[in-house]
Structure formats: C-alpha cells, structure tokens
Design a protein around this motif. Structure first.
Motif, PDB file in Angstrom:
ATOM      1  N   VAL A  63      -5.543  -2.261  -6.717  1.00  0.00           N
ATOM      2  CA  VAL A  63      -5.254  -3.665  -6.998  1.00  0.00           C
ATOM      3  C   VAL A  63      -6.590  -4.368  -7.281  1.00  0.00           C
ATOM      4  CG1 VAL A  63      -4.443  -5.805  -5.928  1.00  0.00           C
ATOM      5  CG2 VAL A  63      -3.151  -3.689  -5.638  1.00  0.00           C
ATOM      6  N   PRO A  64      -6.654  -5.303  -8.238  1.00  0.00           N
ATOM      7  CA  PRO A  64      -7.937  -5.868  -8.674  1.00  0.00           C
ATOM      8  C   PRO A  64      -8.861  -6.386  -7.575  1.00  0.00           C
ATOM      9  CG  PRO A  64      -6.236  -6.492 -10.217  1.00  0.00           C
ATOM     10  CD  PRO A  64      -5.539  -5.757  -9.102  1.00  0.00           C
ATOM     11  N   ASP A  65      -8.360  -7.058  -6.532  1.00  0.00           N
ATOM     12  CA  ASP A  65      -9.262  -7.608  -5.521  1.00  0.00           C
ATOM     13  C   ASP A  65      -9.381  -6.715  -4.279  1.00  0.00           C
ATOM     14  OD1 ASP A  65      -6.717  -7.982  -4.588  1.00  0.00           O
ATOM     15  OD2 ASP A  65      -7.024 -10.050  -3.913  1.00  0.00           O
ATOM     16  N   ARG A  66      -9.022  -5.455  -4.412  1.00  0.00           N
ATOM     17  CA  ARG A  66      -9.017  -4.551  -3.262  1.00  0.00           C
ATOM     18  C   ARG A  66     -10.394  -4.426  -2.607  1.00  0.00           C
ATOM     19  NH1 ARG A  66     -10.386   1.475  -2.088  1.00  0.00           N
ATOM     20  NH2 ARG A  66      -8.786   2.055  -0.584  1.00  0.00           N
ATOM     21  N   SER A  67     -11.430  -4.213  -3.398  1.00  0.00           N
ATOM     22  CA  SER A  67     -12.772  -4.008  -2.844  1.00  0.00           C
ATOM     23  C   SER A  67     -13.242  -5.232  -2.069  1.00  0.00           C
ATOM     24  CB  SER A  67     -13.763  -3.671  -3.961  1.00  0.00           C
ATOM     25  OG  SER A  67     -13.407  -2.458  -4.577  1.00  0.00           O
ATOM     26  N   ARG A  68     -13.018  -6.424  -2.640  1.00  0.00           N
ATOM     27  CA  ARG A  68     -13.434  -7.648  -1.966  1.00  0.00           C
ATOM     28  C   ARG A  68     -12.730  -7.808  -0.612  1.00  0.00           C
ATOM     29  NH1 ARG A  68     -17.677 -10.050  -1.768  1.00  0.00           N
ATOM     30  NH2 ARG A  68     -17.307  -9.582   0.410  1.00  0.00           N
ATOM     31  N   ARG A  69     -11.448  -7.528  -0.585  1.00  0.00           N
ATOM     32  CA  ARG A  69     -10.681  -7.692   0.647  1.00  0.00           C
ATOM     33  C   ARG A  69     -11.129  -6.695   1.718  1.00  0.00           C
ATOM     34  NH1 ARG A  69      -4.650  -8.640  -1.844  1.00  0.00           N
ATOM     35  NH2 ARG A  69      -3.989  -8.619   0.340  1.00  0.00           N
ATOM     36  N   LEU A  70     -11.421  -5.457   1.300  1.00  0.00           N
ATOM     37  CA  LEU A  70     -11.901  -4.473   2.275  1.00  0.00           C
ATOM     38  C   LEU A  70     -13.296  -4.826   2.776  1.00  0.00           C
ATOM     39  CD1 LEU A  70     -10.687  -1.003   0.956  1.00  0.00           C
ATOM     40  CD2 LEU A  70      -9.790  -2.330   2.869  1.00  0.00           C
ATOM     41  N   LEU A  71     -14.150  -5.321   1.896  1.00  0.00           N
ATOM     42  CA  LEU A  71     -15.486  -5.740   2.326  1.00  0.00           C
ATOM     43  C   LEU A  71     -15.409  -6.889   3.328  1.00  0.00           C
ATOM     44  CD1 LEU A  71     -17.465  -5.552  -1.031  1.00  0.00           C
ATOM     45  CD2 LEU A  71     -17.878  -4.173   1.010  1.00  0.00           C
ATOM     46  N   ASP A  72     -14.529  -7.857   3.061  1.00  0.00           N
ATOM     47  CA  ASP A  72     -14.359  -8.966   4.000  1.00  0.00           C
ATOM     48  C   ASP A  72     -13.891  -8.460   5.363  1.00  0.00           C
ATOM     49  OD1 ASP A  72     -15.114 -10.774   2.071  1.00  0.00           O
ATOM     50  OD2 ASP A  72     -13.082 -11.387   1.550  1.00  0.00           O
ATOM     51  N   ASN A  85      -3.435  -0.249   3.367  1.00  0.00           N
ATOM     52  CA  ASN A  85      -2.121   0.335   3.224  1.00  0.00           C
ATOM     53  C   ASN A  85      -1.968   0.822   1.785  1.00  0.00           C
ATOM     54  OD1 ASN A  85       0.523   0.993   3.838  1.00  0.00           O
ATOM     55  ND2 ASN A  85       1.226  -1.103   4.067  1.00  0.00           N
ATOM     56  N   TYR A  86      -1.318   1.944   1.561  1.00  0.00           N
ATOM     57  CA  TYR A  86      -1.060   2.332   0.173  1.00  0.00           C
ATOM     58  C   TYR A  86       0.432   2.282  -0.114  1.00  0.00           C
ATOM     59  CZ  TYR A  86       0.045   7.096   1.863  1.00  0.00           C
ATOM     60  OH  TYR A  86       0.575   8.179   2.512  1.00  0.00           O
ATOM     61  N   GLU A  87       0.725   2.032  -1.373  1.00  0.00           N
ATOM     62  CA  GLU A  87       2.104   1.990  -1.834  1.00  0.00           C
ATOM     63  C   GLU A  87       2.340   3.147  -2.779  1.00  0.00           C
ATOM     64  OE1 GLU A  87       5.231  -1.151  -3.934  1.00  0.00           O
ATOM     65  OE2 GLU A  87       3.096  -1.623  -3.795  1.00  0.00           O
ATOM     66  N   ARG A  88       3.407   3.896  -2.559  1.00  0.00           N
ATOM     67  CA  ARG A  88       3.723   5.011  -3.437  1.00  0.00           C
ATOM     68  C   ARG A  88       4.362   4.495  -4.725  1.00  0.00           C
ATOM     69  NH1 ARG A  88       5.064   7.485   1.698  1.00  0.00           N
ATOM     70  NH2 ARG A  88       3.792   9.340   2.042  1.00  0.00           N
ATOM     71  N   VAL A  89       3.870   5.001  -5.855  1.00  0.00           N
ATOM     72  CA  VAL A  89       4.435   4.624  -7.148  1.00  0.00           C
ATOM     73  C   VAL A  89       4.804   5.887  -7.912  1.00  0.00           C
ATOM     74  CG1 VAL A  89       3.127   2.471  -7.264  1.00  0.00           C
ATOM     75  CG2 VAL A  89       2.176   4.541  -8.291  1.00  0.00           C
ATOM     76  N   SER A 176      -3.052  -3.757   6.779  1.00  0.00           N
ATOM     77  CA  SER A 176      -1.708  -3.614   6.217  1.00  0.00           C
ATOM     78  C   SER A 176      -1.637  -4.028   4.745  1.00  0.00           C
ATOM     79  CB  SER A 176      -0.711  -4.460   7.020  1.00  0.00           C
ATOM     80  OG  SER A 176      -1.044  -5.841   6.924  1.00  0.00           O
ATOM     81  N   ASP A 177      -2.741  -4.546   4.180  1.00  0.00           N
ATOM     82  CA  ASP A 177      -2.754  -4.942   2.768  1.00  0.00           C
ATOM     83  C   ASP A 177      -2.374  -3.774   1.876  1.00  0.00           C
ATOM     84  OD1 ASP A 177      -3.497  -7.496   3.300  1.00  0.00           O
ATOM     85  OD2 ASP A 177      -5.595  -7.283   2.676  1.00  0.00           O
ATOM     86  N   ARG A 178      -1.412  -3.964   0.990  1.00  0.00           N
ATOM     87  CA  ARG A 178      -0.979  -2.898   0.074  1.00  0.00           C
ATOM     88  C   ARG A 178      -1.783  -3.013  -1.225  1.00  0.00           C
ATOM     89  NH1 ARG A 178       5.407  -3.385  -0.215  1.00  0.00           N
ATOM     90  NH2 ARG A 178       4.841  -5.563  -0.508  1.00  0.00           N
ATOM     91  N   THR A 179      -3.030  -2.530  -1.181  1.00  0.00           N
ATOM     92  CA  THR A 179      -3.918  -2.710  -2.330  1.00  0.00           C
ATOM     93  C   THR A 179      -4.355  -1.382  -2.958  1.00  0.00           C
ATOM     94  OG1 THR A 179      -5.672  -3.054  -0.673  1.00  0.00           O
ATOM     95  CG2 THR A 179      -4.775  -5.002  -1.752  1.00  0.00           C
ATOM     96  N   TYR A 180      -3.726  -0.286  -2.562  1.00  0.00           N
ATOM     97  CA  TYR A 180      -3.967   1.022  -3.186  1.00  0.00           C
ATOM     98  C   TYR A 180      -2.620   1.562  -3.649  1.00  0.00           C
ATOM     99  CZ  TYR A 180      -6.142   5.622  -3.945  1.00  0.00           C
ATOM    100  OH  TYR A 180      -6.632   6.781  -4.510  1.00  0.00           O
ATOM    101  N   ARG A 181      -2.565   2.012  -4.898  1.00  0.00           N
ATOM    102  CA  ARG A 181      -1.330   2.565  -5.463  1.00  0.00           C
ATOM    103  C   ARG A 181      -1.473   4.078  -5.563  1.00  0.00           C
ATOM    104  NH1 ARG A 181      -0.293  -1.940  -4.304  1.00  0.00           N
ATOM    105  NH2 ARG A 181       0.435  -3.619  -5.660  1.00  0.00           N
ATOM    106  N   TYR A 182      -0.646   4.782  -4.777  1.00  0.00           N
ATOM    107  CA  TYR A 182      -0.699   6.248  -4.687  1.00  0.00           C
ATOM    108  C   TYR A 182       0.384   6.831  -5.581  1.00  0.00           C
ATOM    109  CZ  TYR A 182      -0.472  10.870  -2.443  1.00  0.00           C
ATOM    110  OH  TYR A 182      -0.460  12.210  -2.190  1.00  0.00           O
ATOM    111  N   ARG A 183      -0.041   7.504  -6.654  1.00  0.00           N
ATOM    112  CA  ARG A 183       0.911   8.008  -7.641  1.00  0.00           C
ATOM    113  C   ARG A 183       1.489   9.353  -7.211  1.00  0.00           C
ATOM    114  NH1 ARG A 183       0.962   5.952 -12.819  1.00  0.00           N
ATOM    115  NH2 ARG A 183      -1.196   5.333 -12.563  1.00  0.00           N
ATOM    116  N   MET A 184       2.803   9.470  -7.236  1.00  0.00           N
ATOM    117  CA  MET A 184       3.506  10.682  -6.832  1.00  0.00           C
ATOM    118  C   MET A 184       3.648  11.611  -8.027  1.00  0.00           C
ATOM    119  SD  MET A 184       4.319   9.857  -3.640  1.00  0.00           S
ATOM    120  CE  MET A 184       5.727  10.816  -3.126  1.00  0.00           C
ATOM    121  N   ARG A 185       2.996  12.767  -7.965  1.00  0.00           N
ATOM    122  CA  ARG A 185       3.094  13.766  -9.038  1.00  0.00           C
ATOM    123  C   ARG A 185       3.559  15.088  -8.454  1.00  0.00           C
ATOM    124  NH1 ARG A 185       0.886  12.616 -13.957  1.00  0.00           N
ATOM    125  NH2 ARG A 185      -0.502  10.820 -14.098  1.00  0.00           N
TER     126      ARG A 185
END
Length: 237
Positions: A63-72, A85-89, A176-185
């Motif tokens: 997600v675009p602001d993921r790095s900033r949120r983790l740094l904070d 948190n990651y979300e499966r896509v 709990s922020d869902r800012t990583y998208r984990y692709r199911m292959r």
C-alpha cells in the motif's frame, strides 16, 4: 529501491533498467544464474544504505503509505523490527477478504516475543497467523549481529531470519494495519514443501540452539516441529 533479478525469463531486467535510467533511486542487480530468494535478498541488504530494510516479494504489493506508517510505529515503540497485517489477494489482485490477523475491527499493535513468533508460524495450523509476515528491520541491528538470510533454505527462510533476530534480542512489534498485499499463487514455493525442505529448517533450528533457553520456548519449538506431521493433502502456508 533495490531490485534483484534472480535470472528471470520474463523481461524484468529490461523493465527495471528502463525505470532506473529515469529515476536514480532505483537500482538493478541482475543475476546471471538463479541462486534462490535468500541469496537475492542478501545481495540487496548488502547494497542498501537506508536505516531500515524492508523486503517485498516479486509478486506482492505494498500500500502506498506502508513504509511511513511502519516507520512511525517503530519510532513510537522503539523497536528493532516492525511488521503489518497482510491481506491475501488473488493472482489478478482481487481481495480474498482474508488477513493474517483476522478481521478485528479495532486498530492495534502488539509486541511479539520469540515463543509467540514460533507459535504463530506452526506449519499447516490454521490458527497460526505469522507465517508469511514481511517485516521492516533496523539495518544497524542486522550489521551489528552479522545476520543474513539463510541461503541453504528456499522455504521458511523469512521465519528463520526473524527468529535469528529475536534470538539476538530484537524487539518486534506487529500492527493490525493491512498495508501488505500477499498474492496467492498455486505454483509458488509455498506449495512445494517436502522432506528436504523440512530437514533444512530443522538444521537451522538446531544451529540456533533455542530449546534450552526456557520451558515456554521449548514447548513452542516442539509444537512447530510437530506441525508437518499433521500436514493436510493440499495446503498453502
């Protein structure tokens, strides 16, 4: 952004090189021979000059602001490792509605100790929630303890890497922020685990010698080791 192309055949080097020529913040490291995910990540970590290291697998999305949120979060909690948190896509990027930490409505962050991290990675246990976590780690912590990804592994290398960090005293907070998208292959390495991969994980665990630290840790490791015995016919980790 450091992109390691591990001898791919899909045109990745040409695409990344074209971007790098327009944007000096992007670097390409092209491998002539495929050496596996840990070797590729170690190359990137060695080249990185930032104060934090974050790994993005080739088929996943941030997600675009993921790095900033983790740094904070890292600054607020004074931790060495932060993760989200990651979300499966699906392969085409559609959300499955499944997340690593469930669907709790309230935002939260929690400190993960070494035993909790092991329990959260028990293979083929549907209650486990930390199996594919992608952390951001202080670069000076890695260099100070001379930590690197285990190049002998092509499965569970992230788990062993984080476990080694925790064994060296890292403080680890998960949001709990869902800012990583984990692709199911279906063709990913996560679908192809056999005896050789399990033996490799066992060797890495033996090398860390964690069993004698505490009874709680020994019980967590025992649960992790017993996980593959209950493997269903088809599972994705």
């Amino acid at each position: 952004v450091i992109v390691v192309d591990d001898a791919s055949s899909d045109g990745t080097p040409e695409i990344v090189q074209a971007i790098a020529e327009r944007d000096r913040r992007v670097q390409l490291l092209a491998q002539a021979v495929n050496r596996g995910p840990s070797h590729a990540r170690n190359l990137a970590i060695a080249r990185a000059r930032g104060r934090w290291i974050a790994i993005l697998d080739g088929d996943d999305v941030l997600v675009p602001d993921r790095s900033r949120r983790l740094l904070d979060l890292a600054i607020a909690t004074g931790t060495d490792i932060v993760a989200d948190n990651y979300e499966r896509v699906t392969v085409d990027g559609r959300s499955t509605g499944e997340t690593m930490l469930g669907r709790a409505g309230d935002d939260f962050s929690t400190l993960i100790d070494i035993a909790a991290f092991i329990r959260g990675n028990v293979m083929f246990d549907r209650r486990a929630r930390l199996g594919a976590i992608k952390p951001m780690i202080r670069a000076d912590f890695l260099s100070r303890h001379r930590l690197a990804m285990p190049e002998a592994l092509v499965f569970a290398e992230d788990f062993i890497f984080c476990l080694a960090c925790l064994a060296h005293g890292a403080r680890f907070v998960v949001s709990s922020d869902r800012t990583y998208r984990y692709r199911m292959r279906s063709g990913s390495l996560s679908w192809r685990i056999g005896r050789a991969e399990l033996d490799g994980i066992e060797r890495e665990l033996d090398a860390l010698a964690l069993d004698s630290r505490s009874r709680d840790l020994a019980l967590a490791l025992d649960a992790y080791r017993r996980g593959p015995r209950h493997r269903p016919r088809l599972s994705h980790v």
